[in-house]
Design a protein around this motif. Structure first.
Motif, short mmCIF file in Angstrom:
data_model
loop_
_atom_site.label_atom_id
_atom_site.label_comp_id
_atom_site.label_asym_id
_atom_site.label_seq_id
_atom_site.Cartn_x
_atom_site.Cartn_y
_atom_site.Cartn_z
N ARG A 141 0.84 -1.21 0.00
CA ARG A 141 0.00 0.00 0.00
C ARG A 141 0.87 1.26 0.00
NH1 ARG A 141 -5.31 0.06 3.74
NH2 ARG A 141 -5.79 1.69 2.22
N HIS A 142 1.93 1.24 0.79
CA HIS A 142 2.85 2.38 0.84
C HIS A 142 3.55 2.58 -0.49
CE1 HIS A 142 5.60 5.25 2.67
NE2 HIS A 142 6.61 4.58 2.15
N LEU A 143 3.99 1.48 -1.07
CA LEU A 143 4.68 1.56 -2.37
C LEU A 143 3.76 2.11 -3.45
CD1 LEU A 143 7.07 0.92 -4.24
CD2 LEU A 143 6.25 -1.45 -4.33
N LEU A 144 2.53 1.66 -3.47
CA LEU A 144 1.58 2.15 -4.47
C LEU A 144 1.25 3.62 -4.24
CD1 LEU A 144 -0.88 -0.88 -4.73
CD2 LEU A 144 1.04 -0.29 -6.23
N ALA A 145 1.13 4.03 -2.97
CA ALA A 145 0.85 5.43 -2.67
C ALA A 145 1.98 6.33 -3.14
CB ALA A 145 0.61 5.61 -1.18
N GLU A 146 3.20 5.82 -3.09
CA GLU A 146 4.36 6.58 -3.58
C GLU A 146 4.41 6.65 -5.10
OE1 GLU A 146 7.98 6.06 -0.38
OE2 GLU A 146 7.77 4.56 -1.95
N GLY A 147 3.67 5.76 -5.77
CA GLY A 147 3.70 5.71 -7.22
C GLY A 147 4.93 5.02 -7.77
N GLY A 148 5.59 4.19 -6.94
CA GLY A 148 6.85 3.60 -7.35
C GLY A 148 6.77 2.61 -8.49
N LEU A 149 5.58 2.08 -8.75
CA LEU A 149 5.44 1.10 -9.83
C LEU A 149 4.78 1.70 -11.07
CD1 LEU A 149 4.25 -2.02 -7.80
CD2 LEU A 149 6.59 -1.28 -8.32
N GLY A 150 4.38 2.96 -11.00
CA GLY A 150 3.61 3.55 -12.09
C GLY A 150 2.18 3.07 -12.03
N ASP A 151 1.55 2.97 -13.17
CA ASP A 151 0.18 2.44 -13.24
C ASP A 151 0.23 0.92 -13.11
OD1 ASP A 151 -0.87 4.99 -13.71
OD2 ASP A 151 -0.58 4.80 -15.87
N VAL A 152 -0.50 0.37 -12.16
CA VAL A 152 -0.50 -1.08 -11.97
C VAL A 152 -1.36 -1.73 -13.04
CG1 VAL A 152 -1.17 -2.96 -10.44
CG2 VAL A 152 -0.05 -0.93 -9.51
N TRP A 153 -0.80 -2.74 -13.67
CA TRP A 153 -1.52 -3.49 -14.71
C TRP A 153 -2.02 -4.83 -14.18
CZ3 TRP A 153 3.03 -2.31 -18.51
CH2 TRP A 153 2.86 -1.01 -19.03
N ARG A 154 -1.17 -5.51 -13.41
CA ARG A 154 -1.55 -6.85 -12.94
C ARG A 154 -1.08 -7.03 -11.50
NH1 ARG A 154 -3.27 -10.87 -15.73
NH2 ARG A 154 -2.43 -10.05 -17.68
N PHE A 155 -1.99 -7.61 -10.69
CA PHE A 155 -1.71 -7.90 -9.29
C PHE A 155 -1.87 -9.40 -9.08
CE2 PHE A 155 -3.81 -8.32 -4.96
CZ PHE A 155 -2.62 -8.22 -4.23
N GLU A 156 -0.81 -10.05 -8.64
CA GLU A 156 -0.84 -11.48 -8.33
C GLU A 156 -0.65 -11.67 -6.84
OE1 GLU A 156 2.04 -13.54 -10.65
OE2 GLU A 156 1.34 -12.70 -12.55
N SER A 157 -1.53 -12.45 -6.23
CA SER A 157 -1.48 -12.69 -4.80
C SER A 157 -1.67 -14.17 -4.55
CB SER A 157 -2.58 -11.88 -4.11
OG SER A 157 -2.67 -12.20 -2.74
N ARG A 158 -0.79 -14.74 -3.75
CA ARG A 158 -0.85 -16.18 -3.46
C ARG A 158 -0.86 -16.42 -1.96
NH1 ARG A 158 2.10 -15.48 -7.98
NH2 ARG A 158 1.77 -16.93 -9.71
N TYR A 159 -1.77 -17.28 -1.56
CA TYR A 159 -1.76 -17.79 -0.20
C TYR A 159 -1.75 -19.31 -0.34
CZ TYR A 159 -2.28 -17.07 4.80
OH TYR A 159 -2.06 -17.01 6.15
N GLU A 160 -0.55 -19.86 -0.42
CA GLU A 160 -0.39 -21.28 -0.75
C GLU A 160 0.26 -22.04 0.40
OE1 GLU A 160 0.32 -20.93 -5.57
OE2 GLU A 160 2.03 -20.65 -4.22
N ARG A 161 -0.14 -23.30 0.50
CA ARG A 161 0.41 -24.20 1.51
C ARG A 161 0.66 -25.56 0.88
NH1 ARG A 161 -4.59 -22.76 5.56
NH2 ARG A 161 -3.69 -20.95 6.62
N TRP A 162 1.45 -26.36 1.57
CA TRP A 162 1.67 -27.75 1.15
C TRP A 162 1.15 -28.64 2.28
CZ3 TRP A 162 1.63 -31.14 -2.31
CH2 TRP A 162 2.29 -32.36 -2.21
N ARG A 163 -0.09 -29.06 2.15
CA ARG A 163 -0.75 -29.93 3.12
C ARG A 163 -1.41 -31.07 2.37
NH1 ARG A 163 -3.66 -25.44 7.09
NH2 ARG A 163 -1.73 -24.62 8.01
N PRO A 164 -0.61 -32.04 1.92
CA PRO A 164 -1.16 -33.09 1.04
C PRO A 164 -2.19 -33.99 1.71
CG PRO A 164 1.09 -33.60 1.70
CD PRO A 164 0.83 -32.21 2.17
N ARG A 165 -2.26 -33.98 3.04
CA ARG A 165 -3.25 -34.79 3.74
C ARG A 165 -4.20 -33.88 4.51
NH1 ARG A 165 1.36 -37.59 3.74
NH2 ARG A 165 2.19 -36.43 5.52
N PRO A 166 -5.49 -34.04 4.29
CA PRO A 166 -6.47 -33.20 4.99
C PRO A 166 -6.38 -33.38 6.50
CG PRO A 166 -7.51 -34.38 3.17
CD PRO A 166 -6.14 -34.98 3.35
N LYS A 167 -6.65 -32.28 7.22
CA LYS A 167 -6.70 -32.35 8.67
C LYS A 167 -8.07 -32.78 9.18
CE LYS A 167 -3.20 -28.85 9.78
NZ LYS A 167 -2.94 -27.58 10.52
#
Length: 359
Positions: A141-167
């Motif tokens: 949020r701070h970086l975007l407020a500063e304009g450090g990336l210019g106009d944002v075209w694509r935002f990728e967000s991952r919340y990934e885990r490795w839990r091959p067996r269900p709990k």
């Protein structure tokens, strides 16, 4: 607004993961709040809570709280998802201010009904979207407020885990009444963050799978959002990621930002760490900072490191106290949770039909 100088008395409903790891420690660490009563029928959880909060009182059921609502100022609902709407409704009707862990409800309509009830009763209804105070999100949020990336075209967000067996348990149940699965669990976080950063969504496409034997609900889900402002958000939530991608990858007209790793606050809370008096709370080492680069891969060390701001989960309850004491802004209004739920509902429809859903 509660006009008194004495601490606001909190009844915490539920002492599973959300109640014990997040809410109870943060409530106890917040000036102006006192953890008065904990609702749990588990003797084991009572003993666990009493070891850390020796003065806390206990109730076996939420009904005990509603029946003596005059003894409290705030109810915090950290019980299983299917109880959020009925418990929040009962708490508001009893005259209490209410915090509900995410997801607030199963549908946007239910969320809006709760928001209307809170307004009618003159109570604050807030949703615990703690990931708004993750270190990487605050930094972005701070970086975007500063304009450090210019106009944002694509935002990728991952919340990934490795839990091959269900709990097991309700979070992985296929029963729609349980509101389980990653779309509503982790998806509530990544969608909320995308909306905060880039505003309303006009189109939603999603792919949702249940890959692990024995799992009843989605455990590998992808969402593609088109924001009204033109930004495209690609969001991934998974329990089946054998290789973890970057937490954030943001591509703009001037530069890109990549950040790996999760905010450290949850791990510290799980390990028994507490924010009270810790000047390094929420901080991470420079080796974990994200990088800004153009035409190179930050994963191989190219680009410039961008300092990560400290995470700040305690800020949520501090802001809530201000809202209750002085009429300050609700840190996460129910109407904002309803907007995220509208996207999640559209994602469910998209995944079921293989089509893009227009909002």
């Amino acid at each position: 607004m509660t006009a008194t100088s004495s601490p606001l008395r909190v009844a915490l409903v539920g002492y599973g993961l959300a109640g014990s790891v997040f809410h109870a420690p943060l409530i106890a660490a917040t000036d102006g709040l006192v953890l008065d009563t904990l609702v749990t029928g588990s003797q084991e959880r009572r003993e666990q809570a009493r070891a850390e909060f020796p003065e806390v009182r206990f109730a076996a059921t939420a009904d005990e709280v509603w029946s003596r609502a005059d003894a409290f100022d705030l109810a915090v609902i950290a019980s299983p998802n299917k109880t959020h709407v009925p418990y929040a409704t009962a708490a508001l009707k009893a005259g209490l201010h209410v915090v509900v862990d995410k997801p607030l409800a199963a549908t946007a309509a239910q969320a809006r009904e709760l928001a209307a009830l809170a307004e009618q009763r003159g109570r604050v209804l807030s949703v615990f979207q703690n990931r708004r105070w993750d270190n990487d999100f605050l930094t972005l949020r701070h970086l975007l407020a500063e304009g450090g990336l210019g106009d944002v075209w694509r935002f990728e967000s991952r919340y990934e885990r490795w839990r091959p067996r269900p709990k097991g348990g309700w979070r992985e149940s296929g029963d729609p009444a349980e509101i389980g699965g990653l779309l509503y669990d982790l998806g509530s976080h990544v969608v909320d963050q995308a909306l905060v950063l880039f505003g309303p969504v006009v189109r939603v496409y999603a792919e949702s799978q249940t890959r692990r034997p024995g799992a009843g609900a989605d455990d590998d889900t992808f969402l593609a959002l088109t924001h009204a402002g033109g930004v495209r958000s690609h969001l991934y939530v998974s329990s089946t990621a054998a290789q973890l991608g970057p937490r954030f990858r943001v591509l703009g007209s001037r530069a890109g930002y990549v950040k790996y790793g999760l905010d450290p606050q949850e791990a510290v809370l799980r390990a028994g760490g507490r924010p009270t008096g810790d000047p390094e709370w929420g901080a991470e080492p420079a080796s974990e900072w994200g990088r800004i680069a153009t035409g190179h891969s930050a994963a191989t060390g190219d680009g410039e490191p961008y300092p990560t701001l400290p995470g700040a989960y305690p800020a949520y309850y501090a802001l809530l106290v201000d809202a209750l004491r002085t009429g300050g802004a609700n840190p996460v209004p129910a109407t904002e949770a309803a907007a995220a739920l509208e996207v999640l509902e559209a994602a469910r429809r998209s995944a079921a039909t293989g089509t893009t859903v227009t909002l």
